[in-house]
Design a protein around this motif. Structure first.
Motif, mmCIF file in Angstrom:
data_model
loop_
_atom_site.group_PDB
_atom_site.id
_atom_site.type_symbol
_atom_site.label_atom_id
_atom_site.label_comp_id
_atom_site.label_asym_id
_atom_site.label_seq_id
_atom_site.Cartn_x
_atom_site.Cartn_y
_atom_site.Cartn_z
ATOM 1 N N TRP A 1 0.897 -1.117 0.213
ATOM 2 C CA TRP A 1 0.293 0.079 0.254
ATOM 3 C C TRP A 1 1.117 1.251 0.064
ATOM 4 C CZ3 TRP A 1 -4.089 2.093 -1.608
ATOM 5 C CH2 TRP A 1 -4.638 3.366 -0.667
ATOM 6 N N GLU A 2 1.589 1.158 0.718
ATOM 7 C CA GLU A 2 2.694 2.711 1.041
ATOM 8 C C GLU A 2 3.457 2.865 -0.602
ATOM 9 O OE1 GLU A 2 4.777 2.536 5.466
ATOM 10 O OE2 GLU A 2 4.870 1.049 3.894
ATOM 11 N N VAL A 3 3.898 1.108 -1.193
ATOM 12 C CA VAL A 3 4.618 1.761 -2.276
ATOM 13 C C VAL A 3 3.567 2.313 -3.842
ATOM 14 C CG1 VAL A 3 5.229 0.184 -4.619
ATOM 15 C CG2 VAL A 3 6.419 -0.037 -1.768
ATOM 16 N N THR A 4 2.297 2.143 -3.718
ATOM 17 C CA THR A 4 1.131 2.226 -4.222
ATOM 18 C C THR A 4 0.668 3.696 -4.245
ATOM 19 O OG1 THR A 4 0.227 -0.098 -4.332
ATOM 20 C CG2 THR A 4 -1.607 1.627 -4.865
ATOM 21 N N LYS A 5 0.811 3.761 -3.154
ATOM 22 C CA LYS A 5 0.711 5.576 -2.382
ATOM 23 C C LYS A 5 1.500 6.616 -2.994
ATOM 24 C CE LYS A 5 -0.016 5.480 1.879
ATOM 25 N NZ LYS A 5 -0.491 5.971 3.399
#
Length: 122
Positions: free
Chosen positions: A46-50
């Protein structure tokens, strides 16, 4: 001396050296032990996506870097954050300068002048 440390393969290290004309030594840390030792976190999916996919600046930066270095290999552990560290001479191993990707915005980079100034410290 200048050393780069990565979690990729020997082929990845070779492509890195060629694509950015890096003349220093490249070390491979497959188990990310060095990254763990200096507390460089791995991002969640999720952090990579954001940080990179839902971030227009991140996408733009990726395109720009890919156009400047078309032969570079972007495969590898995209969740592992990195940084720039200047470690002092001798056995004390004092950190004279540090820049952590995880503490900065995706478009922020270590200031070369700050790195060079830290390298001059004794």
């Amino acid at each position: 001396s200048v050393v780069a440390v990565g979690t990729g393969s020997k082929l990845f290290a070779s492509k890195f050296k060629e694509s950015v004309s890096f003349e220093g030594e490249v070390l491979i840390d497959k188990d990310a032990e060095m990254f763990k030792a200096i507390d460089l976190p791995r991002l969640s999916i999720w952090e990579v996506t954001k940080r990179f996919i839902f971030n227009l600046t991140g996408l733009s930066l990726y395109r720009e870097l890919h156009s400047k270095y078309p032969d570079s290999d972007t495969k590898g552990d995209g969740q592992q954050t990195g940084g720039v560290f200047v470690i002092g001479p001798g056995t004390g191993k004092e950190i004279l300068f540090q820049f952590r990707e995880s503490d900065n915005e995706v478009e922020d980079f270590a200031n070369p002048d700050d790195i060079l100034e830290a390298c001059k410290k004794e």
